[in-house]
Design a protein around this motif. Structure first.
Motif, PDB file in Angstrom:
ATOM      1  N   LYS A  38       3.521   6.510   1.661  1.00 20.26           N
ATOM      2  CA  LYS A  38       2.437   5.592   1.280  1.00 20.26           C
ATOM      3  C   LYS A  38       1.067   6.116   1.708  1.00 20.26           C
ATOM      4  O   LYS A  38       0.097   6.072   0.943  1.00 20.26           O
ATOM      5  CB  LYS A  38       2.687   4.206   1.885  1.00 20.26           C
ATOM      6  CG  LYS A  38       1.628   3.183   1.504  1.00 20.26           C
ATOM      7  CD  LYS A  38       1.956   1.802   2.060  1.00 20.26           C
ATOM      8  CE  LYS A  38       0.871   0.793   1.683  1.00 20.26           C
ATOM      9  NZ  LYS A  38       1.181  -0.575   2.184  1.00 20.26           N
ATOM     10  N   TRP A  68      -2.587   1.301  -5.993  1.00 17.26           N
ATOM     11  CA  TRP A  68      -2.586   0.987  -4.575  1.00 17.26           C
ATOM     12  C   TRP A  68      -2.181  -0.467  -4.295  1.00 17.26           C
ATOM     13  O   TRP A  68      -1.413  -0.744  -3.359  1.00 17.26           O
ATOM     14  CB  TRP A  68      -3.949   1.280  -3.960  1.00 17.26           C
ATOM     15  CG  TRP A  68      -3.985   1.069  -2.480  1.00 17.26           C
ATOM     16  CD1 TRP A  68      -4.679   0.121  -1.779  1.00 17.26           C
ATOM     17  CD2 TRP A  68      -3.257   1.808  -1.494  1.00 17.26           C
ATOM     18  NE1 TRP A  68      -4.434   0.230  -0.439  1.00 17.26           N
ATOM     19  CE2 TRP A  68      -3.568   1.262  -0.239  1.00 17.26           C
ATOM     20  CE3 TRP A  68      -2.370   2.891  -1.559  1.00 17.26           C
ATOM     21  CZ2 TRP A  68      -3.024   1.757   0.949  1.00 17.26           C
ATOM     22  CZ3 TRP A  68      -1.827   3.384  -0.374  1.00 17.26           C
ATOM     23  CH2 TRP A  68      -2.160   2.818   0.856  1.00 17.26           C
ATOM     24  N   CYS A  93      -0.248   9.993  -7.734  1.00 16.44           N
ATOM     25  CA  CYS A  93      -1.681  10.322  -7.747  1.00 16.44           C
ATOM     26  C   CYS A  93      -2.064  11.122  -8.995  1.00 16.44           C
ATOM     27  O   CYS A  93      -3.207  11.028  -9.469  1.00 16.44           O
ATOM     28  CB  CYS A  93      -2.042  11.113  -6.492  1.00 16.44           C
ATOM     29  SG  CYS A  93      -1.886  10.142  -4.976  1.00 16.44           S
ATOM     30  N   LEU A 143      -2.591   7.240  -0.390  1.00 17.74           N
ATOM     31  CA  LEU A 143      -3.965   6.823  -0.082  1.00 17.74           C
ATOM     32  C   LEU A 143      -4.882   8.030   0.090  1.00 17.74           C
ATOM     33  O   LEU A 143      -5.964   8.094  -0.509  1.00 17.74           O
ATOM     34  CB  LEU A 143      -3.976   5.971   1.193  1.00 17.74           C
ATOM     35  CG  LEU A 143      -5.364   5.544   1.688  1.00 17.74           C
ATOM     36  CD1 LEU A 143      -6.051   4.665   0.655  1.00 17.74           C
ATOM     37  CD2 LEU A 143      -5.258   4.824   3.031  1.00 17.74           C
ATOM     38  N   SER A 147      -6.602  -6.147  -2.600  1.00 16.77           N
ATOM     39  CA  SER A 147      -5.931  -6.241  -1.289  1.00 16.77           C
ATOM     40  C   SER A 147      -5.752  -7.684  -0.831  1.00 16.77           C
ATOM     41  O   SER A 147      -4.922  -7.966   0.052  1.00 16.77           O
ATOM     42  CB  SER A 147      -6.738  -5.462  -0.241  1.00 16.77           C
ATOM     43  OG  SER A 147      -7.997  -6.075  -0.017  1.00 16.77           O
TER      44      SER A 147
END
Length: 460
Positions: free
Chosen positions: A307, A289, A236, A311, A413
């Motif tokens: 994980k 991501w 991050c 997020l 995604s």
């Protein structure tokens, strides 16, 4: 041969504790150096009337104070961690050189920041340090050095930084140690130290809020949990690298504009930093991501349990970037005491939420507590600036900017895996990058980014 989870957690803990103590040891004078630099210099003059020298002396005094405290409390700390995290006891000694060298690094970096020169510090922090760390990791992997050798090399990397800073400032005639006590009179010293006192609380709160999760995890869980959490946190941090540079260069500009009462320029910078930070951060978060499962395949299996931390902390960083340089605006204004008072209350919220969520949800709880604290922190600052100065980081382009990032995440995604991790990362990253370039240029949400692309295209 890679680090154990405990060794990785220890490195993260040492770094976080060092950052906090090095910041505290300055007693707020580092921020004052940048804030008051325009008042101590005239035109292109490099003579700051001894402002840097005074900051340096106060910081060294602070180091001595905290070194004594670390020595006094060492038996208590060692007793607490001896059974649950013995590595902390074994490497307690490393805090002393790390804190001193980071303190000196901070001082030189703030001196350059006051001169609106962040290129050297960015290179040392984001390029040279990473090269040296990678070199040490290679030596560790091939068993040329052990973990203690890695820690010693890590400490020496900060010594290298300090030497580069010193010789650069010396060669550019920016180091002048004599303090002009006639200019720096009693009235000015009172203003300087009063501002420094308030920024102690501001800096402490900001740093503690960003480091509290690691510290609370080691107290409530163990170094293994810290190692897994820190691994997710480092991913991050990659999102925020461009934003960090923007924030550092913005403060001296804001201080100068506030001195000139140019609120129009402050408002413009406020909005631009919001859009640009969020766009760049959003692109990096999306790339991270959509590829995270493939990236975890190259790590130890247990790291994948972080994980959800990625997020939650990724969303936290994006919210922080979307709200622009709100903290810098407050600190550059006459309302700077507000930042210290409110942030102190938010630290208490952070401690409370960590105590509640970590025992129940482990490392995910620490991430969620950080999200709550950070969002609260930014909402309060944005509302305060709007009510007191009539400034907002948002405009008609904000919704478009958020929509672009959401579209990128949604499309990412939907991309399927092809069965090879390297190919997956390459093809997904290429599609996402091209999509973002198209959407950003088509919508023209950021004049700065569009202008940059136009310059690049004109060269080919």
């Amino acid at each position: 041969r890679l680090f154990t989870y405990e060794e990785f957690g220890l490195r993260s803990l040492l770094l976080d504790v060092t950052v906090i103590i090095a910041m505290l040891a300055q007693f707020g004078t580092g921020r004052s150096l940048v804030r008051f630099f325009p008042f101590f210099t005239a035109g292109i003059s490099k003579d700051d009337k001894g402002l840097f020298s005074l900051t340096f002396l106060v910081s060294l005094l602070g180091f001595v104070v905290f070194a004594i405290l670390l020595i006094v409390f060492q038996p208590i700390i060692s007793h607490y961690f001896y059974d649950k995290s013995a590595l902390i006891v074994d490497y307690y000694w490393s805090l002393f050189p790390l804190i001193l060298l980071m303190l000196i690094n901070n001082l030189f970096e703030q001196k350059l920041q006051a001169n609106s020169n962040t290129s050297i510090s960015t290179f040392l922090r984001e390029v040279l340090n990473k090269i040296v760390t990678t070199f040490l990791l290679v030596l560790f992997y091939f068993k040329v050095i052990d973990f203690e050798g890695f820690i010693i090399g890590f400490i020496l990397s900060y010594l290298l930084n300090s030497l580069i800073y010193y010789f650069y400032l010396k060669s550019t005639n920016q180091l002048r140690w004599k303090i002009d006590w006639q200019y720096f009179n009693r009235k000015l010293r009172k203003i300087y130290f009063r501002y420094s006192l308030f920024t102690v609380f501001t800096n402490l709160s900001g740093i503690v809020l960003s480091k509290l999760d690691i510290i609370m995890l080691v107290f409530l869980l163990n170094l293994s949990a810290v190692g897994i959490y820190a691994n997710a946190l480092y991913f991050c941090i990659l999102i925020t690298i461009p934003s960090t540079s923007i924030v550092k260069i913005s403060f001296p500009i804001l201080a100068h504009n506030y001195k000139k009462k140019r609120f129009d320029l402050i408002s413009e910078l406020y909005k631009k930093t919001s859009i640009n930070q969020f766009l760049v951060g959003g692109v990096l978060f999306t790339l991270l991501w959509v590829n995270i499962d493939s990236v975890f395949e190259f790590q130890k299996e247990e790291y994948a349990t972080g994980k959800m931390v990625i997020l939650i902390l990724g969303i936290t960083r994006l919210v922080d970037m979307l709200t622009g340089v709100n903290g810098q605006i407050i600190n550059a204004s006459k309302y700077y005491p507000f930042e210290g008072v409110t942030s102190s209350f938010l630290v208490l919220i952070g401690i409370g939420t960590n105590f509640y969520f970590i025992p129940r949800y482990g490392i995910n709880g620490a991430a969620f507590a950080t999200l709550i604290s950070s969002v609260s922190y930014n909402v309060v600052r944005v509302l305060f600036i709007y009510l007191k100065m009539g400034l907002s980081p948002f405009n008609s382009q904000t919704i478009k900017t958020i929509a672009i990032v959401l579209v990128g995440i949604f499309v990412g995604s939907l991309l399927p895996n092809v069965g090879n991790n390297i190919i997956d990362i390459l093809y997904k990253s290429s599609i996402i990058a091209l999509l973002f370039i198209f959407l950003i240029l088509k919508s023209n949400v950021s004049e700065d980014i569009s202008s940059l692309f136009q310059k690049i295209r004109s060269r080919f």
